[in-house]
Design an enzyme around this catalytic site. Structure first.
Site, mmCIF file in Angstrom:
data_model
loop_
_atom_site.group_PDB
_atom_site.id
_atom_site.type_symbol
_atom_site.label_atom_id
_atom_site.label_comp_id
_atom_site.label_asym_id
_atom_site.label_seq_id
_atom_site.Cartn_x
_atom_site.Cartn_y
_atom_site.Cartn_z
ATOM 1 N N HIS A 81 -43.384 44.612 -80.528
ATOM 2 C CA HIS A 81 -43.591 43.655 -81.610
ATOM 3 C C HIS A 81 -42.625 43.942 -82.751
ATOM 4 O O HIS A 81 -42.109 45.049 -82.904
ATOM 5 C CB HIS A 81 -45.043 43.681 -82.126
ATOM 6 C CG HIS A 81 -45.308 44.768 -83.117
ATOM 7 N ND1 HIS A 81 -45.127 44.585 -84.467
ATOM 8 C CD2 HIS A 81 -45.697 46.054 -82.952
ATOM 9 C CE1 HIS A 81 -45.414 45.733 -85.089
ATOM 10 N NE2 HIS A 81 -45.757 46.618 -84.201
ATOM 11 N N CYS A 82 -42.400 42.889 -83.553
ATOM 12 C CA CYS A 82 -41.588 43.045 -84.763
ATOM 13 C C CYS A 82 -42.376 42.440 -85.919
ATOM 14 O O CYS A 82 -43.591 42.532 -85.952
ATOM 15 C CB CYS A 82 -40.212 42.401 -84.570
ATOM 16 S SG CYS A 82 -40.296 40.641 -84.177
ATOM 17 N N GLN A 83 -41.692 41.823 -86.857
ATOM 18 C CA GLN A 83 -42.394 41.222 -87.991
ATOM 19 C C GLN A 83 -42.872 39.804 -87.659
ATOM 20 O O GLN A 83 -43.996 39.448 -87.923
ATOM 21 C CB GLN A 83 -41.466 41.197 -89.219
ATOM 22 C CG GLN A 83 -42.150 40.791 -90.514
ATOM 23 C CD GLN A 83 -43.154 41.822 -91.032
ATOM 24 O OE1 GLN A 83 -43.105 42.989 -90.696
ATOM 25 N NE2 GLN A 83 -44.101 41.377 -91.846
ATOM 26 N N TYR A 110 -46.077 41.670 -86.784
ATOM 27 C CA TYR A 110 -46.858 42.384 -87.792
ATOM 28 C C TYR A 110 -47.363 41.437 -88.873
ATOM 29 O O TYR A 110 -48.404 41.670 -89.482
ATOM 30 C CB TYR A 110 -46.045 43.529 -88.412
ATOM 31 C CG TYR A 110 -46.930 44.397 -89.274
ATOM 32 C CD1 TYR A 110 -47.852 45.258 -88.681
ATOM 33 C CD2 TYR A 110 -46.892 44.321 -90.656
ATOM 34 C CE1 TYR A 110 -48.719 46.027 -89.447
ATOM 35 C CE2 TYR A 110 -47.755 45.088 -91.430
ATOM 36 C CZ TYR A 110 -48.658 45.936 -90.825
ATOM 37 O OH TYR A 110 -49.514 46.685 -91.589
#
Length: 119
Positions: A81-83, A110
């Site tokens: 996952h990232c932002q 996130y």
């Protein structure tokens, strides 16, 4: 022939896995600055531009660097996952190319996680 369909995982599914799975590995591919502001509990920080190198490491080297056991290629529960979802997708695709057939992207990132968790 590996399918090019990227598997996504939802907030609900990820939350459930975090609660019960011993084998789940959540990889946070954001920058250090982003991670310092908050992260999903238990996640491992491997910036997106280092995912290739990290997952090509020998298991001992991976464990020494990241403090967790390197998942086998058929690991059922490997989530990136990232932002916002784009870098996570990128990392998931890289993992697929390296043979991690079940790698998934938490598309909400996130941003969604922190909103739902009220952080």
């Amino acid at each position: 022939m590996a399918s090019s369909v990227t598997k996504d995982i939802s907030y609900e599914d990820l939350k459930a896995l975090l609660g019960k799975s011993q084998n789940l590995l959540v990889v946070d591919v954001r920058t250090k600055e982003e991670v310092d502001k908050g992260q999903i509990q238990g996640s491992v920080h491997i910036p997106v531009d280092t995912v290739d190198a990290a997952f090509a490491m020998a298991p001992e080297e991976f464990k020494a660097k990241f403090g967790v056991t390197k998942p086998p290629q058929d690991a059922p529960e490997l989530v990136f996952h990232c932002q916002l979802g784009k870098r996570g997708l990128n990392a998931t695709n890289k993992a697929h190319q390296l043979g991690y057939v079940n790698a998934r992207n938490y598309a909400g990132g996130y941003k969604e996680w922190s909103e739902k968790e009220g952080k």
